[in-house]
Structure formats: structure tokens, C-alpha cells
Design a protein around this motif. Structure first.
Motif: not given
Lengths: 344, 345
Positions: B222-236
């Protein structure tokens, strides 16, 4: 550091030391800010970046004389204000203001916002009632609010609006410099940008200079003209923002930039990242020589022993790093020139 | 846990949240703050739940853990399945068995999980012993092993230290050791790096990646940071005003967003490599649960809104339905078929 005309604010050799309690009676010195030199020109924004505990907020407060520096000089429009007191200090204060991360640091929750904005006018200007009211409404309009908000309390506004009200209060006395200390850090992206755009518009209209303290490097790249990087109380690199972001000369600047995740999955995956080992050292007991040597991927024996002197960087600014003069001898070039060699 | 023979996310989901609805008591009655949220996470997969403050992302994650305070909150519908077990409706005791064992969590503030009055190692050992019913010495050994795995130097000695003796980054590591000690199937991470400095955030994201790969953990990030999502997530999953407005594998989400809110968020991000003259803004503010616009909840702020966006669609009585556009991409936009939205580049 470039000095077009005379800078609005100039600090030379600024030192701030806190006495920190250790045990019951012992107090030990913590050098929070060490020999900081910086200057901010008219209408210029200097970004000040670094991690928590690096001394960036303390620097901002010392420049405003909210904290007494132990050594160094501070000049406002060429006048030495290091030891200003009484009426002189009050005159200094109205020319330098601060905006904090939490708008409640400057807005009294029990006061309607018209009164909060009017307060600095009462202290410094004593306008007749009608002029005062007119000025408050003008200020609200500058931050895209209006006279109908005068009698509302801070809780009736959104976070972004509250920050705009804090800005209206900060510019009430036409200051020369505003220190923005993480002023947009607590806001969501969509409201953060409204506040940044507002700060930029106010700067264009009134020629205000900003010291913009922030940890979000993408925001700093957008808003700043020049950037200064702090580590353990010292400026390790300064420079025009494009030079500093595109060709960082200090390994710490390079690592800070590399640690920012880019909101672009393919580029983020392809990036070569530098993950620094360990934590920021204890400021009470800073490492010898270059204070960054304990975490530096390029540290050489000399870095443990000798404090690096400032060196001029090609493209503007200065850096304190032995790589400039020894070992790879970058001689003003960017540290990225040796990244491949060391990590490979 | 099974070996990494199957690609992550291709088998049955480890956690499946379906049509979750959560309400909060307010002065004006019940307000629906999570409205029909569905998503799933597979083994060794990381799914981002993205949104701004008030979007319902944290309430969603707390609901999964059964940690919502009641009152004022109540879960009024939906299903949360952990493998074959339905978590909604479980008794408190049964949930406590699962929490910390099969489902673990980490937060922005490590002291949410760590007790300041006990040594860090004891706290990890206690959680392990409660769920695994092993000997004290076995639990102690597990605590030291986990502290070592999360990169705490001299783990045997540091296990005896109290949380306040750790730096912020080290506390975050200790919390991760605590969360991972029972080898959970699902890790819920709520803004775990938001309060950290940049260089420490990079360390913690690396650590989470390596823990996920070692333990095959399914992570909800769970995050507000789209940089972190691009770094660690597979899907969002992108949330707005209590609803999922878009879900997609991250490359689709960033390069071919299918909801105007996603497009607006991506367009508003200041760029580290510069080049933006004026930062884009999203006009207005997000609606509060008591005052939701009719039809699409984003339409009053949307650059692509048309009159029809203010009307509910036939398939959703009180708004716009989330519609699958392919087997992995879904959007809640009325005009999704006619719009060509701008992505990250």
C-alpha cells in the motif's frame, strides 16, 4: 559559488553546535552544522537536500536567527545580521519568513485565518483597520483564496489550502527570503503541485528568494535554480541544478539520486543502482577525514585521514571529495566517470 | 513452501479480496469508505494498492487483517479468502492464529509493531513460539536467524537490544524480521518506506525483494508513491474515493493507463531528469464519503469528462462499474473505449 550583484542572503563559515545531554549531568557538543558557506541571489531558489539529521533544517533556522550560530557570519542584503538584536533583529525577521511542513506550525487552530494572516501586519505595520482588511484580502487572493474565507478556521480547509494560507501569512510583509522547510512534503501529488506552482508564481511577481529544504529530489529539480547537498552537517556539493543532477561530482549526491525510484517501470528496472551500505553515522561521533568515507563506494585510504577541501566543479559549484584531486583525479569532472570502473 | 518452478502469479491466488465494502459511522449515518474493492495476490507476487490520502487504501489493508476498530468501522460485504479459508466472519481467536503466522504486516511506523519495553529478539521469539509452539531456545535461534537475514550486523548481540537502541532503518528491518519469522503466505505492507530517507528506502526495498524471493511471499504494498510501485510491484490497483478505478500489470498501467485518474497522477509527477516547465495539477479535491458525485466519482476533476459521465451506468446502480478490458486490465471509466490516455513517456 556565483555572486551576481550582491546576494540577498550570504552565510560564511556557519557553525551550529547543540549541547546534548548524555547521562545525568554530562553535556556533549553536537556539531549540527559545520562551516557552511552559501548564498542566495535575488529571486533565486536554492534547494537544500540531505537526509534526516543532515542539518538542513538547522541551517534554515540559523539563517533566520531562530537558532544562534556558534561561528560564522550571516549577511542580509550585504548587512551583517549575525549579532543583530532588538529593533534591528525585528527588522531582519520581517524580511525573512518561514513555511513549515505542518501548516499548524504557523496557524493558530483557534484563530480565524483572517486574524492569522493579519497578525504579522499588526506586529510590524499597524495599518488602519480598512487598509489592514484590504491587505488581508489581497493576500488571500494571491494564494487563490478569497475574502469570503476570512472568518473560517484552519480545520475548515484542506491540507493544500492550509499550506496556501501559511504562505499568505509568510508573504504578508513582503519578505526578501522565505525558507520553505519541507513545505510540500506532507501533501498528495495533486495538491503538492498546486502549492509549488503558487510558490513559483509568487516568486515571479514579488522577486522573493527561496531556500527550499526538501528530501524529494524530483520536486527540488523542478523548483530550484541551484542545489546544495548536506551530509552530517556539511555541504558536500553545490551547483546549478542541471549540472548537479546530470553530472553529480560527489559520490553521496550520486547515491542519493540513484536511490530515488523513477515512476517508469522499464527505466527503473534498467537502472544501475547504488545501494549505500549502513546508516548515517552518529553526529555526536562523526567519522574522521571525509565524514562520508564509511559509506562511500569509492573510499580511498586518504579519505579516512584527511578532510577534503572544496574543489571547483566544471559546469559550476563546488564539491568536497578526494576523488577530485587524488586517485582517479576527476579534476572537476562528474563522479559518474568512474562508476563503471568501480562497480564492475 | 513450494519451489520456484511455476511463474509467480500464475497459480491460484494466495489472497483474494472480492467486493469488499467497509463503512464508518459518522454524524450523518454510515459512510461507505471502501466500496466494492476486489483484488488478488499470487505466490511471490507484489501487488501495489495505490492512491492518495482518503482513497481507502489503508482501510482496505486493515480490513484484510481484521484490524479495523469496530466501532466506528464495520465490514458490510464481500469476501477475503486466504487460500481456502474465508477470513471475514472468523472469530477473534481464529484471526489471531492467522495474523502474524500466515498473514503478517509491516507499517510506516515500526513502533506500531515493536513494543518499546522488550528486547527486539524476545519479541520475534515470542511471536514464533506462539504460532509454532516450539522450545524457547529454538525460538531464540529463529529470532537471531531472522535478524541476520534482514541485514542486522552482529544479530546474536543485537537481539538483546531494545527498539530505541536501533536507528530508524534498523527498526524497519527488525519489524520485517518480526513479520517474516513465521514465513507468512501474505505480507501486507502499508507505506513501509514512506518515513525513511532515500538511501535507506532503497535498502529496505531491496530487502523486501530478497525476502519475497526467498520465502515466495505474496506482498500487498500500500503506497502513494508511484516510483516505489514501479520499483517493486508486478501489478497495481489504483484507488480513488473508496473504489478501484484501474488495475493492471505495472507496464500496462504506466505506459497505457486506462483511467483518466491514473493518467492525471502520472502526468503530475515531477521528473527527476527535469524538463517540466509547469507542473500539471488535478483541479479540485477528492470527494468525501458523505458527498460523492453521481456517476463516475472522478468526473468533476476529469479532463476528459462528458455529460454522460455524471450518470450511473446500467451495470452499476449507483455509479460506474469496473470493467475488464483484457484478462489482466480493468478500468472504471465510461469513456475507456474512445480515450487514448497518456502514459509515463
Amino acid at each position: 559559488m556565483t555572486t551576481e550583484q550582491s546576494p540577498v542572503l550570504e552565510a560564511r563559515g556557519l557553525d551550529v553546535t547543540f549541547r546534548v545531554r548524555r547521562g545525568l549531568v554530562r553535556r556533549v557538543p553536537l556539531r549540527a552544522v559545520r562551516s557552511v558557506d552559501l548564498s542566495i541571489g535575488a529571486g533565486e531558489t536554492l534547494g537544500l537536500v540531505g537526509e534526516s539529521g543532515s542539518g538542513k533544517s538547522t541551517t534554515g533556522r540559523a539563517l533566520l536567527r531562530l537558532i544562534e550560530p556558534e561561528r560564522g557570519t550571516i549577511r542580509l542584503d550585504g548587512v551583517d545580521i549575525t549579532n543583530a538584536s532588538g529593533a534591528e533583529l525585528r527588522a531582519v525577521r520581517r524580511r525573512m519568513q518561514m513555511v513549515f511542513q505542518d501548516p499548524y506550525s504557523s496557524l493558530d487552530p483557534s484563530m480565524v485565518i483572517g486574524e492569522s494572516i493579519g497578525e504579522p501586519l499588526d506586529v510590524h505595520e499597524r495599518l488602519p483597520a480598512a487598509r489592514r482588511q484590504q491587505r488581508i484580502i489581497e493576500l488571500l487572493e494571491h494564494v487563490r483564496l478569497s475574502g469570503r474565507h476570512l472568518d473560517r478556521y484552519p480545520y475548515e480547509f484542506s491540507g493544500g489550502q492550509r499550506q496556501r494560507i501559511a504562505i499568505a501569512r509568510a508573504i504578508a510583509l513582503n519578505p526578501r527570503l522565505v525558507v520553505c522547510d519541507e513545505a510540500v512534503s506532507a501533501l498528495d501529488v495533486s495538491t503538492q503541485n498546486q502549492v509549488i506552482n503558487l510558490l513559483e508564481r509568487i516568486q515571479r511577481e514579488f522577486g522573493i528568494s527561496y531556500l527550499f529544504i526538501a528530501h524529494d529530489l524530483a520536486v527540488v529539480r523542478h523548483i530550484a535554480d541551484r542545489v546544495a547537498v548536506m551530509y552530517l552537517g556539511e555541504l558536500v556539493e553545490t551547483g546549478p541544478k542541471d549540472r548537479l543532477f546530470d553530472r553529480p561530482a560527489h559520490p553521496y549526491t550520486e547515491a542519493l539520486l540513484s536511490a530515488v525510484p523513477i515512476p517508469d517501470p522499464q527505466r527503473q528496472r534498467a537502472r544501475e543502482r547504488i545501494v549505500l551500505q549502513g546508516d548515517v553515522p552518529d553526529a555526536l561521533n562523526p567519522p574522521s577525514g571525509c565524514t562520508f568515507h564509511t559509506r562511500c563506494p569509492y573510499a580511498m585510504p586518504v579519505c579516512r585521514e584527511v578532510v577534503p577541501e572544496p574543489t571547483e566543479v566544471t559546469g559550476g559549484g563546488m564539491v568536497r571529495c578526494h576523488l577530485q584531486t587524488e586517485g582517479p583525479t576527476l579534476a572537476g569532472g562528474p563522479v559518474t566517470e568512474i562508476s563503471g570502473r568501480v562497480s564492475g | 513452501m513450494t519451489a520456484m518452478s511455476v511463474a509467480p502469479g500464475t497459480e491460484a491466488p494466495v489472497l483474494e479480496v472480492t467486493d469488499l465494502r467497509v463503512q464508518f459511522a459518522t454524524d450523518r449515518g454510515w459512510a461507505t469508505v471502501v466500496d466494492g474493492v476486489s483484488f488478488s495476490v499470487g505466490r511471490a507476487e507484489t501487488v501495489g494498492v495505490v492512491g492518495e490520502s482518503g482513497s481507502g487504501k489503508t482501510v482496505t489493508s486493515l480490513a484484510v487483517l481484521g484490524l479495523l476498530p469496530s466501532p466506528p468501522a464495520r465490514v458490510v460485504g464481500g469476501s477475503i479468502r486466504l487460500g481456502d479459508t474465508e477470513l471475514l466472519g472468523l472469530r477473534r481467536r481464529e484471526l489471531e492464529e492467522i495474523r502474524g503466522d500466515e498473514v503478517a504486516m509491516i507499517f510506516q511506523e515500526p513502533m506500531t509493531s515493536l513494543n518499546p519495553a522488550f528486547p527486539v529478539g524476545d519479541q520475534i521469539a515470542e511471536v514464533f513460539r506462539r504460532h509454532r509452539r516450539c522450545s524457547r531456545s529454538r525460538a531464540r535461534a529463529r529470532a537471531v536467524e531472522m535478524l541476520g537475514k534482514v541485514g542486522i550486523p552482529d544479530a546474536a548481540r543485537r537481539a538483546r537490544a531494545y527498539p530505541h537502541e536501533f536507528s530508524g532503518g534498523m527498526r524497519q528491518r527488525a519489524m520485517i524480521a518480526l513479520a517474516m519469522c513465521c514465513d507468512p503466505r501474505v505480507l501486507l505492507a502499508d507505506e513501509p518506506t514512506t518515513a525513511l530517507d532515500g538511501t535507506i528506502q532503497a535498502q529496505i526495498l531491496d530487502l523486501m525483494r530478497s525476502m519475497r524471493d526467498e520465502f515466495d511471499t505474496a506482498i500487498v504494498f500500500v503506497t502513494h508513491d508511484l516510483g516505489v510501485v514501479a520499483d517493486i510491484c508486478d501489478r497495481a490497483v489504483v484507488m480513488y474515493a473508496g473504489q478501484v478505478v484501474e488495475k493492471a500489470p505495472i507496464d500496462d498501467l504506466y505506459y497505457h493507463p486506462r483511467h483518466p485518474y491514473t493518467e492525471a497522477l502520472l502526468g503530475a509527477l515531477p521528473q527527476l531528469d527535469g524538463g517540466t516547465e509547469v507542473l500539471a495539477t488535478i483541479p479540485g479535491t477528492a470527494p468525501t464519503p458523505g458527498a460523492l458525485p453521481a456517476g463516475c466519482r472522478f468526473h468533476p476533476r476529469c479532463a476528459h469528462a462528458r455529460p454522460e459521465c455524471a450518470h450511473p451506468t446500467e451495470s452499476a446502480a449507483d455509479g460506474v462499474a469496473l470493467r475488464w478490458l483484457s484478462d489482466s486490465v480493468a478500468s472504471r471509466c465510461v469513456r475507456v473505449d474512445e480515450l487514448r490516455l497518456r502514459g509515463a513517456r
